[in-house]
Enzyme design. Structure first.
Site, short mmCIF file in Angstrom:
data_model
loop_
_atom_site.label_atom_id
_atom_site.label_comp_id
_atom_site.label_asym_id
_atom_site.label_seq_id
_atom_site.Cartn_x
_atom_site.Cartn_y
_atom_site.Cartn_z
N HIS A 292 0.84 -1.21 0.00
CA HIS A 292 0.00 0.00 0.00
C HIS A 292 0.87 1.26 0.00
O HIS A 292 0.63 2.20 -0.75
CB HIS A 292 -0.89 0.06 1.25
CG HIS A 292 -1.92 -1.02 1.36
ND1 HIS A 292 -2.11 -1.76 2.51
CD2 HIS A 292 -2.84 -1.49 0.46
CE1 HIS A 292 -3.10 -2.63 2.31
NE2 HIS A 292 -3.55 -2.48 1.08
N LYS B 167 -16.84 -7.43 9.95
CA LYS B 167 -16.24 -7.04 11.24
C LYS B 167 -15.55 -8.20 11.96
O LYS B 167 -14.53 -8.02 12.62
CB LYS B 167 -17.31 -6.44 12.15
CG LYS B 167 -17.66 -5.02 11.77
CD LYS B 167 -17.70 -4.13 13.02
CE LYS B 167 -17.90 -2.68 12.68
NZ LYS B 167 -19.27 -2.30 12.44
N ARG C 223 -1.61 -6.30 -8.76
CA ARG C 223 -0.44 -7.10 -8.37
C ARG C 223 -0.17 -8.20 -9.38
O ARG C 223 0.91 -8.35 -9.89
CB ARG C 223 -0.68 -7.72 -6.98
CG ARG C 223 -0.62 -6.69 -5.88
CD ARG C 223 -1.26 -7.17 -4.63
NE ARG C 223 -2.71 -7.16 -4.75
CZ ARG C 223 -3.54 -7.22 -3.73
NH1 ARG C 223 -3.06 -7.33 -2.50
NH2 ARG C 223 -4.83 -7.18 -3.91
N SER D 183 -3.03 -7.48 2.69
CA SER D 183 -3.33 -7.39 4.13
C SER D 183 -3.78 -8.75 4.65
O SER D 183 -3.44 -9.15 5.76
CB SER D 183 -4.42 -6.37 4.39
OG SER D 183 -4.00 -5.09 4.00
P1 ADP Z 1 -5.57 -6.06 0.41
O1 ADP Z 1 -4.28 -5.42 0.78
O2 ADP Z 1 -6.07 -7.00 1.44
O3 ADP Z 1 -5.57 -6.65 -0.97
P2 ADP Z 1 -7.04 -3.53 0.30
O4 ADP Z 1 -8.50 -3.42 0.12
O5 ADP Z 1 -6.51 -2.88 1.52
O6 ADP Z 1 -6.74 -5.04 0.30
O7 ADP Z 1 -6.31 -2.95 -0.98
C1 ADP Z 1 -6.59 -1.66 -1.45
C2 ADP Z 1 -5.95 -1.42 -2.78
O8 ADP Z 1 -4.56 -1.58 -2.67
C3 ADP Z 1 -6.36 -2.36 -3.90
O9 ADP Z 1 -6.37 -1.63 -5.12
C4 ADP Z 1 -5.28 -3.37 -3.95
O10 ADP Z 1 -5.13 -3.92 -5.25
C5 ADP Z 1 -4.09 -2.49 -3.62
N1 ADP Z 1 -3.00 -3.24 -3.04
C6 ADP Z 1 -3.01 -4.00 -1.93
N2 ADP Z 1 -1.82 -4.57 -1.71
C7 ADP Z 1 -1.03 -4.17 -2.75
C8 ADP Z 1 0.31 -4.44 -3.13
N3 ADP Z 1 1.06 -5.28 -2.44
N4 ADP Z 1 0.77 -3.85 -4.23
C9 ADP Z 1 -0.03 -3.04 -4.97
N5 ADP Z 1 -1.28 -2.76 -4.68
C10 ADP Z 1 -1.79 -3.32 -3.59
#
Ligand code: ADP
Length: 173
Positions: A19, A43, A93, A131
């Protein structure tokens, strides 16, 4: 000059280095980047509350002047209009992300043509990071180094110890 305001939506439970990689890339490209924590996760599975997630994201992005952290409920495109945003930032990803992201992006465009979805790729070393996988590794007592910032690792370990979470093994980790 155009003023591009982008929303980066997600659950961020917890924020990972993947992120943060995307937030840094986005902050260079857009005039303003709003990291928006979506209030829609089941939740029971959540590790951190919305205020906790917000606090961690704020601590990790404090050095980026054009990045703000917010929470939202309801339709993403309605939130974009309310914020005066003209772009949504999403991370891709692997090919497996593509199908779902394409569907979301096209549906959001249909509902709100003024908002464009922009996809960015993280650095290669984060291309298998999510995550969910961080939560699972932590529950199984595995190492989180390099996957999340040190402060987040500490908070994850504390939370798992508090809740005496032991791992329901879902994947082959
Ligand atoms: P998670 O991390 O569980 O996939 P999130 O809902 O927090 O879920 O992710 C939010 C956004 O961040 C999404 O667009 C997801 O594709 C992107 N994202 C999450 N992890 C990564 C990563 N390692 N590299 C690039 N983008 C990511």
């Amino acid at each position: 000059m155009k003023n591009i305001v982008a929303i980066y939506p997600g659950s961020f439970d917890p924020v990972t280095n993947g992120h943060l990689d995307l937030i840094h890339r986005g902050s260079k490209l857009f005039d303003k980047l709003v990291v928006a924590i979506a209030r829609n996760m089941d939740k029971a599975e959540a590790l951190f509350s919305m205020p906790e997630r917000k606090e961690m994201l704020m601590a990790m992005t404090g050095d980026l002047d054009n990045v703000v952290i917010d929470t939202f409920e309801g339709l993403l495109v309605s939130y974009c209009i309310q914020q005066g945003a003209n772009a949504v930032l999403r991370g891709i990803r692997a090919i497996s992300d593509y199908e779902f992201e394409l569907q979301m992006a096209l549906m959001n465009r249909k509902m709100e043509p003024r908002v464009e979805t922009v996809f960015m790729m993280p650095a290669e070393q984060y291309s298998y990071l999510s995550s969910r996988i961080v939560r699972e590794i932590a529950k199984l007592g595995g190492p989180l180094q390099g996957l999340v910032p040190a402060m987040v690792e500490e908070r994850v370990r504390e939370r798992i110890a508090q809740r005496h979470i032991s791992a329901p093994r879902k994947h082959l980790l």
